[in-house]
Design a protein around this motif. Structure first.
Motif, mmCIF file in Angstrom:
data_model
loop_
_atom_site.group_PDB
_atom_site.id
_atom_site.type_symbol
_atom_site.label_atom_id
_atom_site.label_comp_id
_atom_site.label_asym_id
_atom_site.label_seq_id
_atom_site.Cartn_x
_atom_site.Cartn_y
_atom_site.Cartn_z
ATOM 1 N N CYS A 3 0.850 -1.184 -0.097
ATOM 2 C CA CYS A 3 -0.014 -0.052 0.079
ATOM 3 C C CYS A 3 0.976 1.478 0.089
ATOM 4 O O CYS A 3 1.817 1.449 0.770
ATOM 5 C CB CYS A 3 -0.807 0.021 1.384
ATOM 6 S SG CYS A 3 -1.997 -1.425 1.254
ATOM 7 N N THR A 8 -4.322 5.393 -4.972
ATOM 8 C CA THR A 8 -5.604 4.649 -4.894
ATOM 9 C C THR A 8 -5.537 3.436 -5.664
ATOM 10 O O THR A 8 -5.401 3.497 -7.110
ATOM 11 C CB THR A 8 -6.705 5.515 -5.116
ATOM 12 O OG1 THR A 8 -6.801 6.607 -4.353
ATOM 13 C CG2 THR A 8 -8.028 4.741 -5.113
ATOM 14 N N SER A 32 -0.751 4.615 9.254
ATOM 15 C CA SER A 32 -1.795 5.522 9.588
ATOM 16 C C SER A 32 -2.182 6.287 8.243
ATOM 17 O O SER A 32 -3.190 6.940 8.195
ATOM 18 C CB SER A 32 -1.264 6.805 10.459
ATOM 19 O OG SER A 32 0.064 7.227 9.799
ATOM 20 N N GLY A 33 -1.291 6.489 7.077
ATOM 21 C CA GLY A 33 -1.681 7.152 5.924
ATOM 22 C C GLY A 33 -2.444 6.197 4.840
ATOM 23 O O GLY A 33 -3.064 6.608 3.776
ATOM 24 N N VAL A 34 -2.895 5.140 5.390
ATOM 25 C CA VAL A 34 -3.545 3.937 4.446
ATOM 26 C C VAL A 34 -4.902 3.913 5.032
ATOM 27 O O VAL A 34 -5.108 3.695 6.059
ATOM 28 C CB VAL A 34 -2.762 2.594 4.119
ATOM 29 C CG1 VAL A 34 -3.743 1.744 3.611
ATOM 30 C CG2 VAL A 34 -1.622 2.710 3.815
ATOM 31 N N GLN A 35 -5.965 3.924 4.089
ATOM 32 C CA GLN A 35 -7.393 3.474 4.562
ATOM 33 C C GLN A 35 -7.912 2.330 3.638
ATOM 34 O O GLN A 35 -7.506 2.295 2.308
ATOM 35 C CB GLN A 35 -8.094 4.822 3.951
ATOM 36 C CG GLN A 35 -9.592 4.651 4.413
ATOM 37 C CD GLN A 35 -10.556 5.887 4.020
ATOM 38 O OE1 GLN A 35 -10.034 7.014 3.624
ATOM 39 N NE2 GLN A 35 -11.701 5.820 4.149
ATOM 40 N N TRP A 36 -8.722 1.372 4.360
ATOM 41 C CA TRP A 36 -9.096 0.445 3.827
ATOM 42 C C TRP A 36 -10.512 0.072 3.759
ATOM 43 O O TRP A 36 -11.283 0.861 4.933
ATOM 44 C CB TRP A 36 -8.588 -0.873 4.853
ATOM 45 C CG TRP A 36 -7.257 -1.327 4.382
ATOM 46 C CD1 TRP A 36 -6.001 -0.859 4.761
ATOM 47 C CD2 TRP A 36 -6.722 -2.582 3.524
ATOM 48 N NE1 TRP A 36 -5.014 -1.648 4.372
ATOM 49 C CE2 TRP A 36 -5.532 -2.802 3.705
ATOM 50 C CE3 TRP A 36 -7.757 -3.639 3.085
ATOM 51 C CZ2 TRP A 36 -4.786 -3.691 3.041
ATOM 52 C CZ3 TRP A 36 -6.692 -4.602 2.539
ATOM 53 C CH2 TRP A 36 -5.501 -4.716 2.450
ATOM 54 N N SER A 37 -10.950 -0.580 3.083
ATOM 55 C CA SER A 37 -12.606 -0.843 3.272
ATOM 56 C C SER A 37 -12.690 -2.242 2.670
ATOM 57 O O SER A 37 -11.993 -2.644 1.667
ATOM 58 C CB SER A 37 -13.164 0.333 2.154
ATOM 59 O OG SER A 37 -14.678 -0.140 2.113
#
Length: 51
Positions: A3, A8, A32-37
Motif C-alpha cells: 500500500c 488509490t 496511518s496514511g492508508v485507508q482500507w474498506s
C-alpha cells in the motif's frame, strides 16, 4: 499487497473457506496514511459472481 501513500488502488478477491459456520475474525494492519474498506460475507456468492 503493498500500500502506497497518495495512491488509490482497487483489488477484488473472493476466497472460499471451510468452517464458515464458526465465528471468525478479519483484521487489516496498515500504516496511518492508508485507508482500507472491505466487505465480508457468508453463504453462496451472488449469482453474477459464480463461475
Amino acid at each position: 499487497m503493498e500500500c502506497l501513500a497518495d495512491e488509490t488502488t482497487t483489488t477484488y478477491n473472493q476466497v472460499g473457506v471451510s468452517g464458515v459456520a464458526k465465528p471468525g475474525t478479519v483484521s487489516v494492519t496498515a500504516s496511518s496514511g492508508v485507508q482500507w474498506s472491505m466487505t465480508i460475507g457468508r453463504g453462496d456468492p451472488p449469482a453474477e459472481d459464480q463461475q
